[in-house]
Design an enzyme around this catalytic site. Structure first.
Site, PDB file in Angstrom:
ATOM      1  N   LYS A 114       7.711   0.153  11.759  1.00  0.00           N
ATOM      2  CA  LYS A 114       7.279   1.471  12.229  1.00  0.00           C
ATOM      3  C   LYS A 114       7.164   1.528  13.747  1.00  0.00           C
ATOM      4  O   LYS A 114       6.995   2.604  14.316  1.00  0.00           O
ATOM      5  CB  LYS A 114       5.924   1.826  11.609  1.00  0.00           C
ATOM      6  CG  LYS A 114       6.058   2.334  10.173  1.00  0.00           C
ATOM      7  CD  LYS A 114       4.726   2.802   9.639  1.00  0.00           C
ATOM      8  CE  LYS A 114       4.834   3.159   8.159  1.00  0.00           C
ATOM      9  NZ  LYS A 114       3.546   3.123   7.497  1.00  0.00           N
ATOM     10  N   LYS A 195      14.269   5.563   0.607  1.00  0.00           N
ATOM     11  CA  LYS A 195      13.414   5.923  -0.531  1.00  0.00           C
ATOM     12  C   LYS A 195      12.918   7.364  -0.399  1.00  0.00           C
ATOM     13  O   LYS A 195      12.809   7.897   0.714  1.00  0.00           O
ATOM     14  CB  LYS A 195      12.253   4.945  -0.672  1.00  0.00           C
ATOM     15  CG  LYS A 195      11.177   5.040   0.391  1.00  0.00           C
ATOM     16  CD  LYS A 195       9.911   4.309  -0.093  1.00  0.00           C
ATOM     17  CE  LYS A 195       8.676   4.967   0.505  1.00  0.00           C
ATOM     18  NZ  LYS A 195       7.464   4.760  -0.252  1.00  0.00           N
ATOM     19  N   LYS A 198       6.922  11.036   0.880  1.00  0.00           N
ATOM     20  CA  LYS A 198       6.171  12.213   1.301  1.00  0.00           C
ATOM     21  C   LYS A 198       6.329  12.452   2.786  1.00  0.00           C
ATOM     22  O   LYS A 198       6.229  13.565   3.255  1.00  0.00           O
ATOM     23  CB  LYS A 198       4.674  12.010   1.023  1.00  0.00           C
ATOM     24  CG  LYS A 198       4.288  12.171  -0.406  1.00  0.00           C
ATOM     25  CD  LYS A 198       2.776  12.240  -0.492  1.00  0.00           C
ATOM     26  CE  LYS A 198       2.262  11.324  -1.569  1.00  0.00           C
ATOM     27  NZ  LYS A 198       2.014   9.956  -1.173  1.00  0.00           N
TER      28      LYS A 198
HETATM   29  P1  ADP Z   1       4.763   7.840   0.039  1.00  0.00           P
HETATM   30  O1  ADP Z   1       5.535   6.601   0.408  1.00  0.00           O
HETATM   31  O2  ADP Z   1       5.629   8.855  -0.592  1.00  0.00           O
HETATM   32  O3  ADP Z   1       3.905   8.352   1.158  1.00  0.00           O
HETATM   33  P2  ADP Z   1       2.397   6.546  -1.018  1.00  0.00           P
HETATM   34  O4  ADP Z   1       2.465   5.619   0.153  1.00  0.00           O
HETATM   35  O5  ADP Z   1       1.233   7.469  -1.113  1.00  0.00           O
HETATM   36  O6  ADP Z   1       3.751   7.398  -1.093  1.00  0.00           O
HETATM   37  O7  ADP Z   1       2.517   5.689  -2.336  1.00  0.00           O
HETATM   38  C1  ADP Z   1       1.894   5.979  -3.555  1.00  0.00           C
HETATM   39  C2  ADP Z   1       2.518   5.120  -4.633  1.00  0.00           C
HETATM   40  O8  ADP Z   1       3.831   5.599  -4.946  1.00  0.00           O
HETATM   41  C3  ADP Z   1       2.688   3.657  -4.246  1.00  0.00           C
HETATM   42  O9  ADP Z   1       2.361   2.846  -5.365  1.00  0.00           O
HETATM   43  C4  ADP Z   1       4.156   3.535  -3.933  1.00  0.00           C
HETATM   44  O10 ADP Z   1       4.665   2.235  -4.180  1.00  0.00           O
HETATM   45  C5  ADP Z   1       4.780   4.543  -4.887  1.00  0.00           C
HETATM   46  N1  ADP Z   1       6.024   5.084  -4.352  1.00  0.00           N
HETATM   47  C6  ADP Z   1       6.159   5.748  -3.178  1.00  0.00           C
HETATM   48  N2  ADP Z   1       7.423   6.148  -2.994  1.00  0.00           N
HETATM   49  C7  ADP Z   1       8.132   5.715  -4.084  1.00  0.00           C
HETATM   50  C8  ADP Z   1       9.507   5.819  -4.488  1.00  0.00           C
HETATM   51  N3  ADP Z   1      10.393   6.449  -3.732  1.00  0.00           N
HETATM   52  N4  ADP Z   1       9.867   5.265  -5.669  1.00  0.00           N
HETATM   53  C9  ADP Z   1       8.957   4.628  -6.442  1.00  0.00           C
HETATM   54  N5  ADP Z   1       7.653   4.497  -6.123  1.00  0.00           N
HETATM   55  C10 ADP Z   1       7.230   5.028  -4.956  1.00  0.00           C
HETATM   56 NA    NA Z   2       3.777   5.602   2.297  1.00  0.00          NA
END
Ligand code: ADP
Ligand code: NA
Length: 330
Positions: A114, A195, A198
């Site tokens: 990052k 991936k 959000k």
């Molecule tokens: P993001 O990366 O979308 O901000 P979070 O960091 O809040 O999401 O992650 C919440 C959960 O969702 C974690 O357990 C993370 O491993 C899972 N997760 C996030 N993005 C993905 C994805 N693209 N595919 C599968 N699992 C995901």
């Molecule tokens: Na994240």
């Protein structure tokens, strides 16, 4: 020696997307329904690592809570609460920060990725994995349902547990274990080599599980695939189509082989397959969305669920923090 406890965290910066659902939320619900003790933490302190629009954040915290409940998190069995409503996290964060080093944290790959060469580094971003360890240890978490990308964070947590033991000779924390989550990462609908996230500024790259049916259909139909209109699975060579098949498999529970075989048997091209997938997603989330809208409609009920969760979380957190401070002579 330590009772089994599972910590599940999600940043409530927007409604969970299909990746969050398949990679995390769905598994949490399976764990809960098979009897595990879950703490479901809305990681709003982590969400403000990037400054947020306050009104947008406030709204999306409630929407995330409603989404999780609508999908099946049961507040009678699981603890669901907001991280920012429990000052214990930040207090333990400080105590733990004394057990590691700047060098150690700077080596964590998610952090390194990052940080751009000369760009200023927010201190909060740097401390992120320490706060995450505080989240884990506050509940004496034994199991974490997270992906392999979290291993370096878990190693930092384990390192701090060892240091704590080294300095204070007290073994008060279980070493948390990863609960293997085998599913493939769901990827961006626009740039399938990344991936789904959000934090992706391009909204069309994801499907939020409580989106309108029209939005879901449009996002799926416009998902980037390749010049080959046949259905086949190859995550390297055909990331776009394979991602759609992964989503189909995750939601339907069918195997990838079956899905591909049936699509080929029915002579589906990517367009027709997308139509089927959109329908599958829409139907899967339709009842959940109705429940979600009901929950959002009764704000005071929703807030009382989170308040109740906080009180139950506080009971555990109070004990841990008192124990840590006592051991440290505070
Ligand atoms: P993001 O990366 O979308 O901000 P979070 O960091 O809040 O999401 O992650 C919440 C959960 O969702 C974690 O357990 C993370 O491993 C899972 N997760 C996030 N993005 C993905 C994805 N693209 N595919 C599968 N699992 C995901
Ligand atoms: Na994240």
């Amino acid at each position: 020696m330590f009772p089994r406890r599972v910590l599940c965290g999600i940043q409530p910066s927007s409604v969970p997307h299909v990746g969050n659902y398949l990679g995390a939320v769905k598994k949490w619900i399976d764990l809960q329904n098979s009897g595990d003790n879950l703490v479901v933490m809305l990681a709003d302190l982590h969400a403000v690592t990037i400054p947020r629009e306050p009104e947008v954040l406030r709204k999306s915290i409630l929407e995330t809570a409603a989404s999780l409940l609508a999908c099946g998190i049961d507040p009678k069995r699981s603890i669901i609460y907001r991280q920012s409503q429990l000052p214990h996290h930040t207090e333990l964060n400080w105590l733990l920060s004394t057990l590691t080093t700047v060098q150690k944290v700077a080596h964590i790959p998610t952090y390194k990725s990052k940080v751009k060469d000369d760009a200023p580094i927010p201190l909060g971003l740097f401390l992120y994995p320490v706060l995450q360890s505080a989240d884990i240890l506050l509940f004496k978490t034994t199991h974490l349902p997270v992906g392999e990308d979290q291993i370096p964070h878990l190693q930092l947590c384990t390192y701090m547990i060892e240091k704590f033991y080294h300095y204070y000779k007290q073994n008060i924390f279980p070493v948390p274990e990863l609960l293997a989550t085998e599913t493939n990462r769901i990827r961006s609908l626009r740039r399938p080599e990344q991936k789904m996230s959000k934090s992706d500024f391009e909204e069309r790259a994801r499907i939020d599980i409580m989106d309108d049916e029209d939005v879901i259909r449009e996002r799926v139909m416009k998902a980037l695939t390749d010049f080959n209109s046949q259905i086949s699975y190859d995550r390297q060579q055909r990331p776009g189509v394979s991602n759609l098949i992964d989503i189909y498999a995750g939601i339907s529970g069918q195997s990838i082989e079956t899905i591909v075989k049936e699509a080929q048997r029915d002579n589906l091209n990517t367009g027709a397959f997308k139509k089927q997938l959109a329908q599958l997603i829409i139907e899967h989330f339709r009842p959940k969305r109705l429940e979600y809208l009901k929950l959002l409609d009764d704000r005071s009920h929703l807030l009382s669920i989170l308040e109740n969760g906080r009180e139950r979380a506080r009971e555990i957190a109070d004990k841990t923090l008192n124990e840590v401070k006592d051991v440290m002579g505070l």
